[in-house]
Design an enzyme around this catalytic site. Structure first.
Site, PDB file in Angstrom:
ATOM      1  N   GLU A  44      16.831 -63.507   1.938  1.00 13.79           N
ATOM      2  CA  GLU A  44      15.444 -63.349   1.504  1.00 13.79           C
ATOM      3  C   GLU A  44      14.890 -64.744   1.188  1.00 13.79           C
ATOM      4  O   GLU A  44      13.720 -65.044   1.431  1.00 13.79           O
ATOM      5  CB  GLU A  44      15.388 -62.447   0.263  1.00 13.79           C
ATOM      6  CG  GLU A  44      13.983 -62.156  -0.183  1.00 13.79           C
ATOM      7  CD  GLU A  44      13.898 -61.119  -1.288  1.00 13.79           C
ATOM      8  OE1 GLU A  44      14.600 -60.085  -1.238  1.00 13.79           O
ATOM      9  OE2 GLU A  44      13.114 -61.360  -2.225  1.00 13.79           O
ATOM     10  N   SER A  64      16.462 -62.405  -5.875  1.00 19.28           N
ATOM     11  CA  SER A  64      17.385 -61.814  -4.889  1.00 19.28           C
ATOM     12  C   SER A  64      17.605 -62.793  -3.740  1.00 19.28           C
ATOM     13  O   SER A  64      16.637 -63.217  -3.104  1.00 19.28           O
ATOM     14  CB  SER A  64      16.785 -60.531  -4.306  1.00 19.28           C
ATOM     15  OG  SER A  64      16.472 -59.645  -5.352  1.00 19.28           O
ATOM     16  N   ARG A 102       9.812 -57.254   2.990  1.00 17.71           N
ATOM     17  CA  ARG A 102       9.969 -58.710   2.794  1.00 17.71           C
ATOM     18  C   ARG A 102       9.664 -59.485   4.085  1.00 17.71           C
ATOM     19  O   ARG A 102      10.291 -60.492   4.392  1.00 17.71           O
ATOM     20  CB  ARG A 102      11.373 -59.065   2.300  1.00 17.71           C
ATOM     21  CG  ARG A 102      11.770 -58.440   1.001  1.00 17.71           C
ATOM     22  CD  ARG A 102      10.928 -58.916  -0.178  1.00 17.71           C
ATOM     23  NE  ARG A 102      11.345 -58.216  -1.382  1.00 17.71           N
ATOM     24  CZ  ARG A 102      10.850 -57.025  -1.749  1.00 17.71           C
ATOM     25  NH1 ARG A 102       9.887 -56.445  -1.041  1.00 17.71           N
ATOM     26  NH2 ARG A 102      11.281 -56.428  -2.832  1.00 17.71           N
TER      27      ARG A 102
END
Ligand SMILES: Cc1cc2nc3c(=O)[nH]c(=O)nc-3n(C[C@H](O)[C@H](O)[C@H](O)COP(=O)(O)OP(=O)(O)OC[C@H]3O[C@@H](n4cnc5c(N)ncnc54)[C@H](O)[C@@H]3O)c2cc1C
Length: 343
Positions: free
Chosen positions: A334, A238, A164
């Protein structure tokens, strides 16, 4: 000349459904339009926010600048033997792009079906799901330097992809606008069905040698049953990354929680699901008025309607503090907080 709107709500433009406004808003449909906009003296000093599908951001304030929605469209494929190089413009909708590739029998991104957002944002956080990360197939990212207005071509290595992560979130944060991404796909099908429940879905359907469409369909089915649909409940998927912790801390947590799930990621490092930590800390399903933690997915923070970005930010911060107090584990976001970004 692009049309610039004033004082509009960003509610339809972010999947959290947060009702913050922006002073200026515009949509660019070509690289030329984007260039003209950035060269225009009137807008030069105005802070700018680059927007794709708004599915990975939390608007914490009204934006006192210009939101530029990237609506660049276009696909170009070059086929040589079994190799397919597909150049996709940044404003293409990611899932539509995946379906286009699946329909054409181009393998490589079928496991990334149904991820919301646009192609241009895919390299920013190196989107991933079901055992595949987009870095596995990216060969080039073309991006416009916002200051110099020159176009730079980034190779896969230049992007410095991680979990990520990419150079666009670190060294070059807010310095480039992604214009297009080139993917290396293949007509030789390489099935990746080992991750998550894909195997179970295929088995239930009696599919022993799946096509890439079977994989895409299975991923769509699993995701639709597991994740809240932003059209019904505001969310950005998420909220936190899964933390990597050292094995000492892992062993310490394991003494109290022998069932802790873990995935080794390197020498002395294990990844643990952030959702598991949040659930064990007692936050799953917690509702605070119009927002909270999803009842089935502890990793997903939700807006039931009318929540402020600042309230969800506070909830995220309370969860981080509590997980740290209980497990000694730091959770990193995130989702991108949009406060007073200035490009
Ligand atoms: C229900 C749900 C499920 C999700 N599942 C996953 C998943 O499985 N895996 C995963 O990795 N992610 C997942 N996400 C997160 C999200 O979909 C991805 O991160 C997606 O790539 C974001 O795309 P976007 O166009 O909506 O980006 P935006 O939210 O519009 O932007 C995200 C960031 O990128 C910047 N940005 C956007 N476009 C550009 C551009 N062209 N140039 C430069 N900067 C740009 C923005 O300024 C912002 O900082 C999920 C989100 C939701 C709502």
């Amino acid at each position: 000349m692009v049309k610039v709107l004033e004082n509009i709500s960003l509610k339809p433009y972010n999947t959290f459904g947060i009702d913050q406004s922006t002073k200026y808003f515009t949509e660019v449909h070509s690289e030329q339009e984007l260039l003209e906009l950035l060269q225009n003296q009137q807008w030069k000093t105005v802070p700018k926010l680059i927007l794709g599908g708004g599915s990975n951001m939390l608007l914490c304030n009204d934006f006192e600048g210009m939101v530029i929605k990237i609506a660049l469209k276009g696909l170009q494929a070059t086929i040589s033997g079994s190799e397919v190089l597909v150049k996709a413009s940044a404003g293409e909708v990611w899932h539509d792009f995946v379906l286009h590739c699946v329909r054409n029998g181009w393998s490589g991104i079928e496991n990334l079906s149904l991820i919301p957002g646009c192609v241009g944002a895919a390299p920013i956080q190196n989107i991933g799901a079901y055992g595949v990360e987009v870095k596995d197939v990216i060969t080039e990212v073309r991006a416009l330097n916002i200051k110099t207005l020159s176009v730079k071509s980034f190779s896969n290595a230049d992007c410095m992809f991680g979990y990520r992560e990419s150079v666009f979130k670190s060294t070059y944060k807010d310095q480039f606008i992604v214009l297009s991404v080139t993917f290396k796909l293949s007509t030789e099908v390489k099935i990746n069905s080992s991750y998550g429940a894909i195997g179970d879905v295929l088995k239930a359907k009696n599919i022993s040698s799946p096509s890439i469409k079977d994989i895409s369909d299975a991923v769509i089915e699993i995701r639709s049953s597991k994740l809240p649909d932003p059209k019904e409940i505001g969310n950005a998927g998420s909220f936190f990354k899964n933390p990597e912790i050292d094995t000492h801390l892992y062993e310490k947590i394991k003494t109290s929680y022998p069932e802790i799930p873990s995935y080794p990621t390197g020498t002395n490092l294990v990844k643990i699901p952030a959702g598991w930590l949040i659930e064990k800390a007692g936050w799953k399903g917690k509702t605070l008025g119009s927002y909270g933690v999803h009842k089935n997915q502890a990793l997903v923070l939700v807006n039931y309607g009318g929540a402020k970005g600042k309230e969800i930010k506070q909830l995220a911060s309370d969860i981080q503090a509590d997980v740290f107090a209980k497990f000694g584990v730091v959770l990193h976001n995130e989702v991108n907080y949009i406060e007073s970004q200035s490009i």
